[in-house]
Scaffold this motif. Structure first.
Motif, PDB file in Angstrom:
ATOM      1  N   ARG A  72       0.661  -1.194  -0.110  1.00 34.37           N
ATOM      2  CA  ARG A  72      -0.041  -0.016   0.126  1.00 34.37           C
ATOM      3  C   ARG A  72       0.870   1.266   0.064  1.00 34.37           C
ATOM      4  NH1 ARG A  72      -2.941   0.928   5.123  1.00 34.37           N
ATOM      5  NH2 ARG A  72      -0.932   2.217   5.638  1.00 34.37           N
ATOM      6  N   ASP A  73       1.886   1.381   0.969  1.00 30.85           N
ATOM      7  CA  ASP A  73       2.941   2.344   0.836  1.00 30.85           C
ATOM      8  C   ASP A  73       3.581   2.760  -0.546  1.00 30.85           C
ATOM      9  OD1 ASP A  73       2.023   2.689   3.373  1.00 30.85           O
ATOM     10  OD2 ASP A  73       3.591   1.941   4.405  1.00 30.85           O
ATOM     11  N   MET A  74       3.669   1.642  -1.323  1.00 32.21           N
ATOM     12  CA  MET A  74       4.631   1.847  -2.460  1.00 32.21           C
ATOM     13  C   MET A  74       3.509   1.923  -3.928  1.00 32.21           C
ATOM     14  SD  MET A  74       7.458  -1.404  -1.962  1.00 32.21           S
ATOM     15  CE  MET A  74       8.258  -0.925  -3.675  1.00 32.21           C
ATOM     16  N   ASP A  75       2.316   2.230  -3.070  1.00 36.96           N
ATOM     17  CA  ASP A  75       1.359   2.538  -4.414  1.00 36.96           C
ATOM     18  C   ASP A  75       0.799   1.149  -5.174  1.00 36.96           C
ATOM     19  OD1 ASP A  75       1.088   5.095  -3.528  1.00 36.96           O
ATOM     20  OD2 ASP A  75       2.690   5.603  -4.664  1.00 36.96           O
ATOM     21  N   GLU A  76       0.816   0.257  -4.604  1.00 33.59           N
ATOM     22  CA  GLU A  76       0.383  -1.094  -5.186  1.00 33.59           C
ATOM     23  C   GLU A  76      -0.792  -1.823  -4.449  1.00 33.59           C
ATOM     24  OE1 GLU A  76       1.711  -2.518  -7.726  1.00 33.59           O
ATOM     25  OE2 GLU A  76       3.549  -1.331  -7.960  1.00 33.59           O
ATOM     26  N   CYS A  77      -1.319  -2.853  -5.023  1.00 35.28           N
ATOM     27  CA  CYS A  77      -2.447  -3.481  -4.499  1.00 35.28           C
ATOM     28  C   CYS A  77      -2.139  -3.883  -2.961  1.00 35.28           C
ATOM     29  CB  CYS A  77      -3.062  -4.208  -5.240  1.00 35.28           C
ATOM     30  SG  CYS A  77      -4.436  -5.249  -4.522  1.00 35.28           S
ATOM     31  N   VAL A  78      -2.976  -3.742  -1.971  1.00 32.85           N
ATOM     32  CA  VAL A  78      -2.753  -4.392  -0.762  1.00 32.85           C
ATOM     33  C   VAL A  78      -2.967  -5.697  -0.709  1.00 32.85           C
ATOM     34  CG1 VAL A  78      -3.858  -4.321   1.539  1.00 32.85           C
ATOM     35  CG2 VAL A  78      -3.851  -2.282   0.420  1.00 32.85           C
ATOM     36  N   CYS A  79      -3.650  -6.259  -1.490  1.00 32.19           N
ATOM     37  CA  CYS A  79      -3.794  -7.819  -1.785  1.00 32.19           C
ATOM     38  C   CYS A  79      -2.498  -8.402  -2.462  1.00 32.19           C
ATOM     39  CB  CYS A  79      -5.184  -8.102  -2.514  1.00 32.19           C
ATOM     40  SG  CYS A  79      -6.440  -7.465  -1.509  1.00 32.19           S
ATOM     41  N   LEU A  80      -1.581  -7.729  -2.805  1.00 27.21           N
ATOM     42  CA  LEU A  80      -0.481  -8.449  -3.749  1.00 27.21           C
ATOM     43  C   LEU A  80       0.108  -9.377  -2.974  1.00 27.21           C
ATOM     44  CD1 LEU A  80       1.092  -7.666  -6.470  1.00 27.21           C
ATOM     45  CD2 LEU A  80       2.735  -6.500  -4.843  1.00 27.21           C
ATOM     46  N   PRO A  81       0.345  -9.294  -1.719  1.00 26.26           N
ATOM     47  CA  PRO A  81       0.977 -10.527  -1.174  1.00 26.26           C
ATOM     48  C   PRO A  81       0.053 -11.734  -0.902  1.00 26.26           C
ATOM     49  CG  PRO A  81       1.214  -8.698   0.132  1.00 26.26           C
ATOM     50  CD  PRO A  81       0.370  -8.376  -0.847  1.00 26.26           C
ATOM     51  N   CYS A  82      -1.053 -11.712  -1.106  1.00 20.95           N
ATOM     52  CA  CYS A  82      -2.406 -12.734  -0.937  1.00 20.95           C
ATOM     53  C   CYS A  82      -2.219 -13.475  -2.227  1.00 20.95           C
ATOM     54  CB  CYS A  82      -3.407 -12.188  -0.444  1.00 20.95           C
ATOM     55  SG  CYS A  82      -3.496 -11.653   1.118  1.00 20.95           S
ATOM     56  N   CYS A  83      -2.308 -12.557  -3.389  1.00 20.56           N
ATOM     57  CA  CYS A  83      -2.710 -13.193  -4.651  1.00 20.56           C
ATOM     58  C   CYS A  83      -1.400 -13.584  -5.659  1.00 20.56           C
ATOM     59  CB  CYS A  83      -3.285 -11.927  -5.293  1.00 20.56           C
ATOM     60  SG  CYS A  83      -4.722 -11.342  -4.722  1.00 20.56           S
ATOM     61  N   VAL A  84      -0.317 -12.784  -5.092  1.00 16.85           N
ATOM     62  CA  VAL A  84       1.135 -13.258  -6.029  1.00 16.85           C
ATOM     63  C   VAL A  84       2.100 -13.906  -5.239  1.00 16.85           C
ATOM     64  CG1 VAL A  84       2.647 -11.767  -7.685  1.00 16.85           C
ATOM     65  CG2 VAL A  84       0.275 -11.042  -7.500  1.00 16.85           C
ATOM     66  N   PRO A  85       2.420 -14.838  -6.026  1.00 17.60           N
ATOM     67  CA  PRO A  85       3.601 -15.592  -5.186  1.00 17.60           C
ATOM     68  C   PRO A  85       4.640 -14.669  -5.485  1.00 17.60           C
ATOM     69  CG  PRO A  85       2.434 -16.910  -6.767  1.00 17.60           C
ATOM     70  CD  PRO A  85       2.005 -15.589  -6.912  1.00 17.60           C
ATOM     71  N   ALA A  86       5.690 -14.722  -4.309  1.00 14.72           N
ATOM     72  CA  ALA A  86       6.899 -13.911  -4.222  1.00 14.72           C
ATOM     73  C   ALA A  86       6.667 -12.393  -4.269  1.00 14.72           C
ATOM     74  CB  ALA A  86       7.831 -14.428  -5.196  1.00 14.72           C
ATOM     75  N   ALA A  87       5.539 -11.847  -3.621  1.00 16.30           N
ATOM     76  CA  ALA A  87       4.984 -10.573  -3.895  1.00 16.30           C
ATOM     77  C   ALA A  87       6.403  -9.647  -3.032  1.00 16.30           C
ATOM     78  CB  ALA A  87       3.722 -10.387  -3.259  1.00 16.30           C
ATOM     79  N   ASP A  88       6.673 -10.158  -2.054  1.00 14.63           N
ATOM     80  CA  ASP A  88       7.954  -9.497  -1.303  1.00 14.63           C
ATOM     81  C   ASP A  88       9.120  -9.293  -2.235  1.00 14.63           C
ATOM     82  OD1 ASP A  88       6.284  -9.159   1.083  1.00 14.63           O
ATOM     83  OD2 ASP A  88       6.723 -11.118   1.570  1.00 14.63           O
ATOM     84  N   LEU A  89       9.434 -10.334  -3.022  1.00 11.46           N
ATOM     85  CA  LEU A  89      10.453 -10.377  -3.731  1.00 11.46           C
ATOM     86  C   LEU A  89      10.313  -9.434  -4.840  1.00 11.46           C
ATOM     87  CD1 LEU A  89      13.260 -11.370  -5.023  1.00 11.46           C
ATOM     88  CD2 LEU A  89      11.902 -13.301  -6.353  1.00 11.46           C
ATOM     89  N   ILE A  90       9.068  -9.299  -5.447  1.00  9.69           N
ATOM     90  CA  ILE A  90       8.817  -8.438  -6.745  1.00  9.69           C
ATOM     91  C   ILE A  90       8.992  -6.979  -5.893  1.00  9.69           C
ATOM     92  CG2 ILE A  90       6.883  -7.593  -7.986  1.00  9.69           C
ATOM     93  CD1 ILE A  90       5.948 -10.524  -7.998  1.00  9.69           C
ATOM     94  N   LEU A  91       8.308  -6.598  -5.014  1.00  6.90           N
ATOM     95  CA  LEU A  91       8.273  -5.345  -4.239  1.00  6.90           C
ATOM     96  C   LEU A  91       9.937  -4.710  -4.026  1.00  6.90           C
ATOM     97  CD1 LEU A  91       5.398  -5.449  -2.111  1.00  6.90           C
ATOM     98  CD2 LEU A  91       5.443  -4.198  -4.068  1.00  6.90           C
ATOM     99  N   ARG A  92      10.751  -5.880  -3.551  1.00  2.35           N
ATOM    100  CA  ARG A  92      12.082  -5.406  -3.357  1.00  2.35           C
ATOM    101  C   ARG A  92      12.907  -5.036  -4.716  1.00  2.35           C
ATOM    102  NH1 ARG A  92      15.610  -6.258   0.732  1.00  2.35           N
ATOM    103  NH2 ARG A  92      17.979  -6.475   0.345  1.00  2.35           N
ATOM    104  N   VAL A  93      12.484  -5.887  -5.506  1.00  5.27           N
ATOM    105  CA  VAL A  93      13.174  -5.495  -6.920  1.00  5.27           C
ATOM    106  C   VAL A  93      12.530  -4.152  -7.625  1.00  5.27           C
ATOM    107  CG1 VAL A  93      13.366  -6.464  -9.255  1.00  5.27           C
ATOM    108  CG2 VAL A  93      13.578  -8.015  -7.429  1.00  5.27           C
TER     109      VAL A  93
END
Length: 140
Positions: A72-93
């Protein structure tokens, strides 16, 4: 007829060829390059949790809450970690790319797989740092 070379204001070198009927064709010899931005390191280390105690406590005791707050703080969907595998990796990149922080996807993958709490805390601190930097410079 003579051929000439001149610098193009948009970058690159331009070769001009005179044509018989007072027209000139412009041939681009070298494409303008990408603008290079200076790289910088993360604002805090991976294990620098004590630099922000509230983020540290949230990251270790309520990891899933912090994992939902960071997108949410990165202007992405709050549900990203629930819906996308490896969301933390994607956000870090994404953060590394946007902020010109050196590293590799392989390194990010190892960090997020081995120490997810530390990785999420570091990302949350980086988001906070970037937002405060943009607020202080007037950029949004």
């Amino acid at each position: 007829m003579s051929y000439g070379f001149q610098n193009n204001p948009q970058g690159g070198v331009v070769q001009t060829e005179p044509q018989p009927s007072n027209t000139t064709n412009t041939i681009i010899v070298q494409q303008p390059g990408l603008v290079s931005h200076a790289s910088r390191d993360w604002s805090s280390s991976l294990f620098g949790c004590l630099e922000d105690i509230p983020i540290c406590l949230c990251g270790f005791f309520l990891t899933s809450c912090l994992t939902m707050k960071v997108p949410r703080d990165m202007d992405e969907c709050v549900c990203l970690p629930c819906c996308v595998p490896a969301a933390d990796l994607i956000l870090r990149v994404k953060m590394r790319t946007q902020e010109h922080i050196p590293g590799s996807v392989c390194n990010d993958c190892i960090i997020t797989c081995c120490c997810i709490s530390c990785a999420v805390c570091q990302l949350a601190r980086e988001v906070k740092f970037v937002k405060s930097k943009r607020t202080s410079t007037g950029r949004m």
